[in-house]
Scaffold this motif. Structure first.
Motif: not given
Length: 238
Positions: A114-119, A187-199, A210-214
């Protein structure tokens, strides 16, 4: 009718009328190749030579000469074997109908964490896909190799969820494919995440909360356009 005796039947037995009648009826139910009588016994309640001979034939088939005394005693081996041929047939319940998973165009996806970010933790890369409106779900793991699922496999998912549609109707077990989880700073210290499935039917892009940790921490450092991603095989677990 199940064989019940109050006393012995056969050679030098008590041979009460109702008991003899029950034995005659029971022997008539025994198949010929399992020691039954070649000629059905007359149901007269009299223990004559034909009834005793039929008892001996049954005993000889099942117990050999050592058990062939022509007498059926309550609770002894001949009675216990003969009674099996008189038990009512068991009515087993019909096998449960096979539950066929329906195809759907609309699904919900949820992460295990449930965390907002993960690694790099294994639990971060488990997902549940549930069909709408059917109550079917499947668990997937986004990993480097197919079939390499860390243990234990979660059975409860409590992360953010997203609703998405596919380009053709499929079941929840048909999402095995290449996939990319991508996070980009805006911009504005916000992040955008998505999961792409190549079907096979085409690429599906699913927005995720939830956003990845780089490599240098969470993607939020005042540099619009910075991104990180995790690619691999979206593999069906269960």
């Amino acid at each position: 009718m199940t064989l019940f005796l109050s006393a012995s039947v056969g050679h030098r037995g008590a041979n009460q009328h109702k008991d003899v009648l029950a034995v005659q009826d029971a022997i008539n139910q025994v198949p010929l190749d399992e020691g039954g009588s070649p000629v059905p016994l007359k149901l007269d309640g009299k223990c004559g030579p034909k009834t005793i001979k039929a008892i001996q034939r049954f005993q000889l088939h099942h117990f050999g000469w050592g058990g062939c005394d022509g007498l059926i005693e309550v609770g002894k081996q001949t009675y216990l074997k003969l009674v099996l041929y008189t038990l009512p047939a068991l009515k087993l319940p019909p096998p449960p109908a096979r539950r066929i998973e329906p195809k759907s165009l609309k699904f919900i996806i949820m992460r295990e964490n449930a965390n907002d970010s993960f690694g790099a933790k294994n639990r971060d890369h488990y997902f549940e896909i549930r069909s709408v409106p059917h109550n079917f779900s499947s668990v997937y793991f986004l990993g480097r190799q197919q079939g390499m699922h860390p243990h234990p496999i979660p059975n409860r998912f409590n992360g953010h969820f997203s609703i998405f549609k596919t380009k053709r109707a499929i079941t929840t077990k048909e999402f095995e494919c290449q996939a990319v989880y991508f996070t980009r700073e805006k911009a504005g210290n916000t992040s955008d995440s998505h999961l792409t499935l190549i079907l096979e039917s085409g690429t599906i892009q699913i927005p995720m909360d939830a956003h990845l940790i780089g490599p240098h921490g969470i993607i939020s450092g005042g540099h619009p356009g910075t991104s990180t991603f995790r690619s691999g095989i979206f593999d069906f677990v269960k």
